[in-house]
Design a protein around this motif. Structure first.
Motif: not given
Length: 283
Positions: A221-231
């Protein structure tokens, strides 16, 4: 020249005994054995383990904005706890989006469902050279373990670290035993930095696919975590605020993120902590 007779040689037994006693006092005490069956978590120092009586982990319900990642990690950890086939995991991407917190929360959730069946073992990067010995120990224990390496990153000229990691994941004499799985968090998907200009971007579109950099391929499992947008950032705050009964204003939350220079789950949680402090509450 004649040798002295035995009765002419001074008796040095007492002197040797004093020397041996002094050396015993200088030597470090023997390492205490670790009870690998009784605690929810451990910290591996490279040579021995320290038990952690209470696992510090948030409730899964409090981890907002990462629902897909949460489902995949929790499912995999519960499989491991149940003794079923499970994957090694690489959680990669933006800082402050809950990678480490999710792993701890998933372990605690699995421990609630399967009491005593699984434990977390955290390993610092400087203790990686001792992980092969850790595997040898854990393989003899009738329990499942998730070995957790947080914030892992190898420099470009580090050849030994990536080789160790590959050997643990790919099999061979140093591979992790069947009752153990690896979980690694990193700000870079490739784990190995290519050059200084790219180290600032955790989700680099030019990640190499050569053998040295494609360590992510070794994880099931290679799971990405991305920056939040404003919403998403505001939605995370709204969920926390409802959970703890806190009043808040969108403009104030956005100003908080501007002052911090980021929008992430961590920044959202810090804002909620600020709200609780203003309201005279604990969370």
């Amino acid at each position: 020249m004649t040798s002295p007779s035995p009765d002419q040689i001074p008796d040095q037994t007492e002197l040797l005994a004093r020397i041996a006693d002094a050396l015993d006092r200088l030597a470090p005490p023997p390492l205490a054995s670790c009870d690998w069956l009784s605690h929810p978590a451990y910290v591996w120092t490279g040579e021995t383990a320290r038990a952690v009586p209470t696992l510090d982990a948030p409730s899964l319900a409090l981890l907002r904005g990462i629902d897909d990642q949460k489902d995949r990690v929790v499912t995999n950890v519960e499989r491991l706890a149940a003794g079923h086939a499970a994957h090694d995991m690489l959680l990669w991407g933006s800082r402050g989006m809950g990678k480490s917190a999710l792993l701890r929360a998933a372990i605690r959730s699995a421990q609630n469902v399967h009491p005593g069946s699984i434990a977390l073992v955290q390993v610092a990067q400087e203790a990686l050279s001792g992980v092969t010995g850790l595997f040898a120990t854990l393989g003899k224990i009738d329990r499942r373990f998730l070995v957790f390496i947080d914030d892992l990153g190898f420099e470009e000229n580090d050849g030994s670290g990536p080789r160790l990691l590959r050997s643990w994941l790919e099999g061979g004499v140093e591979a992790r035993p069947g009752n153990v799985r690896l979980a690694v968090t990193s700000n870079r998907r490739a784990i190995v930095a290519r050059n200084m200009s790219e180290q600032d971007d955790p989700i680099n579109p030019r990640d190499a696919v050569d053998d040295r950099l494609a360590l992510a391929d070794r994880f099931g499992l290679s799971i990405g975590f991305h920056n939040c947008d404003q919403d998403a950032y505001l939605a995370i705050i709204g969920g926390y605020a409802r959970e703890f009964g806190l009043d808040w204003e969108e403009s104030d939350a956005l100003e908080w993120s501007r002052r911090r220079g980021a929008r992430s789950g961590r920044v959202a949680w810090q804002y909620v902590n600020e709200l609780a402090g203003r309201a005279g509450k604990t969370i």
